[in-house]
Design a protein around this motif. Structure first.
Motif, mmCIF file in Angstrom:
data_model
loop_
_atom_site.group_PDB
_atom_site.id
_atom_site.type_symbol
_atom_site.label_atom_id
_atom_site.label_comp_id
_atom_site.label_asym_id
_atom_site.label_seq_id
_atom_site.Cartn_x
_atom_site.Cartn_y
_atom_site.Cartn_z
ATOM 1 N N LEU A 39 157.074 52.921 108.134
ATOM 2 C CA LEU A 39 155.989 52.689 109.084
ATOM 3 C C LEU A 39 154.823 51.980 108.402
ATOM 4 N N ALA A 40 154.542 52.362 107.165
ATOM 5 C CA ALA A 40 153.464 51.709 106.418
ATOM 6 C C ALA A 40 153.776 50.231 106.206
ATOM 7 N N LEU A 41 155.033 49.928 105.873
ATOM 8 C CA LEU A 41 155.427 48.528 105.678
ATOM 9 C C LEU A 41 155.313 47.753 106.978
ATOM 10 N N LEU A 42 155.686 48.382 108.089
ATOM 11 C CA LEU A 42 155.577 47.719 109.388
ATOM 12 C C LEU A 42 154.126 47.368 109.695
ATOM 13 N N CYS A 43 153.229 48.304 109.458
ATOM 14 C CA CYS A 43 151.800 48.054 109.685
ATOM 15 C C CYS A 43 151.301 46.916 108.806
ATOM 16 N N ASN A 44 151.699 46.935 107.559
ATOM 17 C CA ASN A 44 151.315 45.907 106.597
ATOM 18 C C ASN A 44 151.819 44.532 107.039
ATOM 19 N N ALA A 45 153.080 44.482 107.476
ATOM 20 C CA ALA A 45 153.689 43.215 107.892
ATOM 21 C C ALA A 45 153.031 42.663 109.144
ATOM 22 N N LEU A 46 152.796 43.519 110.142
ATOM 23 C CA LEU A 46 152.204 43.055 111.401
ATOM 24 C C LEU A 46 150.788 42.536 111.183
ATOM 25 N N ALA A 47 150.014 43.231 110.367
ATOM 26 C CA ALA A 47 148.642 42.790 110.100
ATOM 27 C C ALA A 47 148.633 41.448 109.379
ATOM 28 N N GLN A 125 164.807 41.044 93.234
ATOM 29 C CA GLN A 125 163.427 40.728 93.607
ATOM 30 C C GLN A 125 163.126 39.247 93.366
ATOM 31 N N TRP A 126 163.562 38.724 92.242
ATOM 32 C CA TRP A 126 163.300 37.315 91.927
ATOM 33 C C TRP A 126 163.981 36.394 92.927
ATOM 34 N N PHE A 127 165.236 36.688 93.245
ATOM 35 C CA PHE A 127 165.951 35.868 94.212
ATOM 36 C C PHE A 127 165.294 35.971 95.579
ATOM 37 N N SER A 128 164.786 37.154 95.906
ATOM 38 C CA SER A 128 164.075 37.326 97.174
ATOM 39 C C SER A 128 162.862 36.414 97.260
ATOM 40 N N GLU A 129 162.155 36.258 96.155
ATOM 41 C CA GLU A 129 160.984 35.377 96.162
ATOM 42 C C GLU A 129 161.384 33.907 96.318
ATOM 43 N N VAL A 130 162.528 33.526 95.752
ATOM 44 C CA VAL A 130 163.032 32.167 95.984
ATOM 45 C C VAL A 130 163.304 31.966 97.470
ATOM 46 N N VAL A 131 164.019 32.914 98.061
ATOM 47 C CA VAL A 131 164.375 32.817 99.480
ATOM 48 C C VAL A 131 163.120 32.827 100.352
ATOM 49 N N ALA A 132 162.211 33.745 100.082
ATOM 50 C CA ALA A 132 161.001 33.873 100.893
ATOM 51 C C ALA A 132 160.164 32.595 100.858
ATOM 52 N N THR A 133 159.971 32.040 99.673
ATOM 53 C CA THR A 133 159.130 30.854 99.555
ATOM 54 C C THR A 133 159.850 29.612 100.061
ATOM 55 N N PHE A 134 161.157 29.538 99.837
ATOM 56 C CA PHE A 134 161.944 28.442 100.402
ATOM 57 C C PHE A 134 161.784 28.429 101.922
ATOM 58 N N GLY A 135 161.959 29.573 102.547
ATOM 59 C CA GLY A 135 161.840 29.650 103.998
ATOM 60 C C GLY A 135 160.453 29.289 104.487
ATOM 61 N N LEU A 136 159.432 29.768 103.797
ATOM 62 C CA LEU A 136 158.057 29.473 104.194
ATOM 63 C C LEU A 136 157.783 27.979 104.162
ATOM 64 N N THR A 160 156.035 37.852 108.879
ATOM 65 C CA THR A 160 156.268 39.202 109.402
ATOM 66 C C THR A 160 157.724 39.607 109.224
ATOM 67 N N ALA A 161 158.639 38.694 109.557
ATOM 68 C CA ALA A 161 160.068 38.976 109.402
ATOM 69 C C ALA A 161 160.459 39.088 107.936
ATOM 70 N N ALA A 162 159.902 38.205 107.098
ATOM 71 C CA ALA A 162 160.296 38.166 105.691
ATOM 72 C C ALA A 162 159.864 39.416 104.930
ATOM 73 N N TYR A 163 158.825 40.085 105.395
ATOM 74 C CA TYR A 163 158.473 41.382 104.815
ATOM 75 C C TYR A 163 159.662 42.331 104.854
ATOM 76 N N TRP A 164 160.519 42.155 105.878
ATOM 77 C CA TRP A 164 161.591 43.105 106.128
ATOM 78 C C TRP A 164 162.949 42.647 105.623
ATOM 79 N N PHE A 165 163.197 41.340 105.588
ATOM 80 C CA PHE A 165 164.547 40.930 105.178
ATOM 81 C C PHE A 165 164.648 40.549 103.711
ATOM 82 N N THR A 166 163.536 40.641 102.957
ATOM 83 C CA THR A 166 163.589 40.370 101.517
ATOM 84 C C THR A 166 163.336 41.655 100.736
#
Length: 228
Positions: A39-47, A125-136, A160-166
Protein backbone atom coordinates in the motif's frame (compact mmCIF):
# COMPACT_ATOMS: atom_id res chain seq x y z
CA UNK A 1 12.49 27.25 -27.03
CA UNK A 2 11.15 30.76 -26.48
CA UNK A 3 12.75 31.25 -23.05
CA UNK A 4 16.30 32.24 -22.17
CA UNK A 5 18.64 29.86 -20.36
CA UNK A 6 18.13 31.37 -16.92
CA UNK A 7 14.36 30.85 -17.10
CA UNK A 8 14.75 27.34 -18.48
CA UNK A 9 17.12 26.46 -15.65
CA UNK A 10 14.68 27.92 -13.11
CA UNK A 11 11.94 25.70 -14.56
CA UNK A 12 14.19 22.63 -14.46
CA UNK A 13 15.17 23.41 -10.88
CA UNK A 14 11.61 23.97 -9.74
CA UNK A 15 10.35 20.84 -11.47
CA UNK A 16 13.12 18.58 -10.21
CA UNK A 17 12.85 19.86 -6.64
CA UNK A 18 9.09 19.33 -6.56
CA UNK A 19 9.45 15.90 -8.16
CA UNK A 20 11.92 14.72 -5.52
CA UNK A 21 9.95 16.36 -2.71
CA UNK A 22 6.96 14.35 -3.91
CA UNK A 23 8.88 11.08 -4.22
CA UNK A 24 10.47 11.38 -0.79
CA UNK A 25 7.58 13.12 0.94
CA UNK A 26 4.91 10.70 -0.25
CA UNK A 27 7.14 7.81 0.80
CA UNK A 28 7.46 9.26 4.29
CA UNK A 29 3.72 9.92 4.54
CA UNK A 30 2.81 6.45 3.29
CA UNK A 31 5.20 4.84 5.74
CA UNK A 32 3.64 6.83 8.59
CA UNK A 33 0.10 5.87 7.66
CA UNK A 34 0.46 2.15 6.98
CA UNK A 35 2.59 -0.86 7.81
CA UNK A 36 1.58 -2.48 4.51
CA UNK A 37 4.56 -2.07 2.17
CA UNK A 38 2.45 -2.76 -0.93
CA UNK A 39 0.00 0.00 0.00
CA UNK A 40 2.88 2.36 0.78
CA UNK A 41 4.41 1.67 -2.65
CA UNK A 42 1.05 2.30 -4.31
CA UNK A 43 0.74 5.67 -2.58
CA UNK A 44 4.30 6.55 -3.55
CA UNK A 45 3.73 5.56 -7.19
CA UNK A 46 0.42 7.41 -7.57
CA UNK A 47 1.82 10.62 -6.08
CA UNK A 48 4.90 10.49 -8.29
CA UNK A 49 2.95 9.81 -11.48
CA UNK A 50 0.46 12.56 -10.66
CA UNK A 51 3.05 15.23 -9.97
CA UNK A 52 4.99 14.32 -13.12
CA UNK A 53 1.87 14.83 -15.20
CA UNK A 54 1.32 18.26 -13.67
CA UNK A 55 4.95 19.40 -13.82
CA UNK A 56 5.47 18.35 -17.44
CA UNK A 57 2.24 20.08 -18.46
CA UNK A 58 3.06 23.43 -16.88
CA UNK A 59 6.86 23.54 -17.22
CA UNK A 60 7.36 21.63 -20.45
CA UNK A 61 6.74 24.71 -22.61
CA UNK A 62 9.47 26.56 -20.70
CA UNK A 63 12.38 24.11 -20.42
CA UNK A 64 11.25 20.88 -22.03
CA UNK A 65 10.57 19.47 -18.54
CA UNK A 66 13.49 17.04 -18.52
CA UNK A 67 14.01 16.97 -14.73
CA UNK A 68 16.45 14.15 -15.53
CA UNK A 69 20.11 14.19 -16.64
CA UNK A 70 19.56 11.06 -18.75
CA UNK A 71 16.80 12.80 -20.70
CA UNK A 72 18.91 15.94 -21.10
CA UNK A 73 21.81 13.83 -22.42
CA UNK A 74 19.52 12.25 -25.00
CA UNK A 75 18.26 15.67 -26.09
CA UNK A 76 21.83 16.87 -26.44
CA UNK A 77 22.72 13.87 -28.61
CA UNK A 78 19.66 14.71 -30.74
CA UNK A 79 21.04 18.26 -31.02
CA UNK A 80 18.01 19.69 -29.29
CA UNK A 81 20.17 21.06 -26.47
CA UNK A 82 23.44 22.99 -26.72
CA UNK A 83 26.56 21.55 -25.01
CA UNK A 84 26.77 24.35 -22.43
CA UNK A 85 23.06 24.04 -21.77
CA UNK A 86 23.45 20.32 -21.09
CA UNK A 87 26.05 20.97 -18.39
CA UNK A 88 23.87 23.66 -16.80
CA UNK A 89 20.76 21.48 -16.93
CA UNK A 90 22.51 18.56 -15.25
CA UNK A 91 24.02 20.66 -12.47
CA UNK A 92 20.70 22.33 -11.73
CA UNK A 93 18.81 19.02 -11.81
CA UNK A 94 21.20 17.42 -9.33
CA UNK A 95 21.25 20.40 -6.97
CA UNK A 96 17.48 20.83 -7.16
CA UNK A 97 16.97 17.13 -6.51
CA UNK A 98 19.00 17.43 -3.31
CA UNK A 99 16.93 20.48 -2.38
CA UNK A 100 13.80 18.39 -2.91
CA UNK A 101 15.00 15.92 -0.29
CA UNK A 102 15.68 18.80 2.10
CA UNK A 103 12.17 20.15 1.50
CA UNK A 104 10.56 16.78 2.20
CA UNK A 105 12.60 16.21 5.35
CA UNK A 106 11.82 19.71 6.62
CA UNK A 107 8.08 19.25 6.05
CA UNK A 108 8.10 16.08 8.13
CA UNK A 109 10.43 17.37 10.85
CA UNK A 110 13.35 15.09 9.92
CA UNK A 111 17.07 15.95 9.86
CA UNK A 112 18.03 17.79 6.66
CA UNK A 113 20.17 14.89 5.42
CA UNK A 114 20.25 11.26 6.54
CA UNK A 115 22.27 8.86 4.42
CA UNK A 116 20.11 5.95 3.34
CA UNK A 117 20.76 2.42 4.49
CA UNK A 118 18.41 0.83 1.92
CA UNK A 119 20.28 -1.79 -0.09
CA UNK A 120 19.43 -1.64 -3.80
CA UNK A 121 21.98 -3.63 -5.73
CA UNK A 122 22.40 -6.74 -7.84
CA UNK A 123 21.82 -7.79 -11.43
CA UNK A 124 18.01 -7.76 -11.20
CA UNK A 125 17.97 -4.19 -9.86
CA UNK A 126 20.51 -2.99 -12.43
CA UNK A 127 18.65 -4.59 -15.32
CA UNK A 128 15.44 -3.06 -13.98
CA UNK A 129 16.99 0.39 -14.24
CA UNK A 130 17.99 -0.29 -17.85
CA UNK A 131 14.42 -1.33 -18.65
CA UNK A 132 12.84 1.53 -16.70
CA UNK A 133 14.97 4.23 -18.31
CA UNK A 134 14.75 2.67 -21.77
CA UNK A 135 10.97 2.75 -21.52
CA UNK A 136 10.90 6.31 -20.21
CA UNK A 137 13.10 7.70 -22.99
CA UNK A 138 11.33 5.62 -25.65
CA UNK A 139 7.97 7.04 -24.55
CA UNK A 140 9.31 10.60 -24.49
CA UNK A 141 10.78 10.36 -27.99
CA UNK A 142 7.88 8.53 -29.61
CA UNK A 143 5.28 10.55 -27.70
CA UNK A 144 6.88 13.81 -28.83
CA UNK A 145 6.60 12.56 -32.40
CA UNK A 146 3.04 11.22 -32.39
CA UNK A 147 1.18 12.53 -29.33
CA UNK A 148 2.88 15.66 -28.01
CA UNK A 149 -0.22 16.98 -26.24
CA UNK A 150 -0.59 13.69 -24.39
CA UNK A 151 3.08 13.46 -23.38
CA UNK A 152 2.60 14.55 -19.73
CA UNK A 153 0.04 11.78 -19.24
CA UNK A 154 2.15 9.24 -21.08
CA UNK A 155 5.15 9.88 -18.85
CA UNK A 156 3.13 10.07 -15.63
CA UNK A 157 1.27 6.85 -16.35
CA UNK A 158 4.43 5.03 -17.43
CA UNK A 159 6.30 5.93 -14.24
CA UNK A 160 3.31 4.90 -12.13
CA UNK A 161 3.29 1.50 -13.84
CA UNK A 162 7.08 1.14 -13.77
CA UNK A 163 7.10 1.49 -9.98
CA UNK A 164 5.31 -1.86 -10.01
CA UNK A 165 6.75 -3.87 -12.89
CA UNK A 166 10.45 -3.23 -12.13
CA UNK A 167 12.40 -4.77 -9.27
CA UNK A 168 14.07 -1.41 -8.57
CA UNK A 169 10.77 0.55 -8.44
CA UNK A 170 11.94 2.57 -11.44
CA UNK A 171 14.30 5.33 -10.35
CA UNK A 172 15.15 5.99 -14.05
CA UNK A 173 16.78 9.33 -13.21
CA UNK A 174 20.36 10.03 -12.04
CA UNK A 175 19.42 13.27 -10.25
CA UNK A 176 16.59 11.57 -8.36
CA UNK A 177 18.87 8.63 -7.54
CA UNK A 178 21.45 10.94 -5.97
CA UNK A 179 18.78 12.81 -4.03
CA UNK A 180 17.24 9.59 -2.73
CA UNK A 181 20.59 8.51 -1.28
CA UNK A 182 20.24 11.37 1.20
CA UNK A 183 17.06 10.10 2.83
CA UNK A 184 16.94 7.12 5.15
CA UNK A 185 13.22 6.68 4.55
CA UNK A 186 10.91 4.54 2.41
CA UNK A 187 12.28 5.81 -0.93
CA UNK A 188 15.99 5.76 -0.08
CA UNK A 189 18.99 4.05 -1.67
CA UNK A 190 22.31 3.62 0.09
CA UNK A 191 25.03 5.87 -1.42
CA UNK A 192 27.31 2.98 -2.42
CA UNK A 193 24.59 1.67 -4.75
CA UNK A 194 24.13 4.99 -6.57
CA UNK A 195 26.97 4.78 -9.16
CA UNK A 196 25.78 1.46 -10.57
CA UNK A 197 22.19 2.69 -10.77
CA UNK A 198 23.28 5.80 -12.66
CA UNK A 199 25.45 3.81 -15.07
CA UNK A 200 22.60 1.48 -15.97
CA UNK A 201 20.12 4.35 -16.23
CA UNK A 202 22.37 6.06 -18.76
CA UNK A 203 22.79 2.78 -20.64
CA UNK A 204 19.01 2.39 -20.88
CA UNK A 205 18.62 5.95 -22.11
CA UNK A 206 21.23 5.49 -24.84
CA UNK A 207 19.71 2.19 -25.94
CA UNK A 208 16.34 3.90 -26.29
CA UNK A 209 17.89 6.74 -28.29
CA UNK A 210 19.41 4.28 -30.77
CA UNK A 211 16.35 2.04 -31.02
CA UNK A 212 13.73 4.78 -31.35
CA UNK A 213 15.97 6.64 -33.77
CA UNK A 214 15.98 3.55 -35.98
CA UNK A 215 12.31 2.73 -35.43
CA UNK A 216 10.98 6.16 -36.34
CA UNK A 217 13.43 7.03 -39.11
CA UNK A 218 11.36 7.67 -42.26
CA UNK A 219 12.41 6.36 -45.65
CA UNK A 220 14.17 9.02 -47.69
CA UNK A 221 12.27 8.13 -50.83
CA UNK A 222 10.16 5.43 -52.41
CA UNK A 223 11.97 3.02 -54.73
CA UNK A 224 11.82 4.04 -58.37
CA UNK A 225 10.63 1.37 -60.75
CA UNK A 226 11.77 1.29 -64.33
CA UNK A 227 10.48 -0.66 -67.29
CA UNK A 228 7.05 -2.20 -67.76
Amino acid sequence: MGFDLSRRLAAEGLGTALLVATVVGSGIMADKLTDDSALALLCNALATGAVLTVLITVLGPVSGAHFNPAVSLVMRLRRELKPRDLAAYVVVQIMAGILGTVIAHTMFGLPVFTLSGAVRTGEAQWFSEVVATFGLVAIILSGARFAREALPWLVGLYITAAYWFTASTSFANPAVTIARSLTDTFSGIQPRDVPAFIAFELAGALLALVFIGWLLRPLNSSPVRTGS
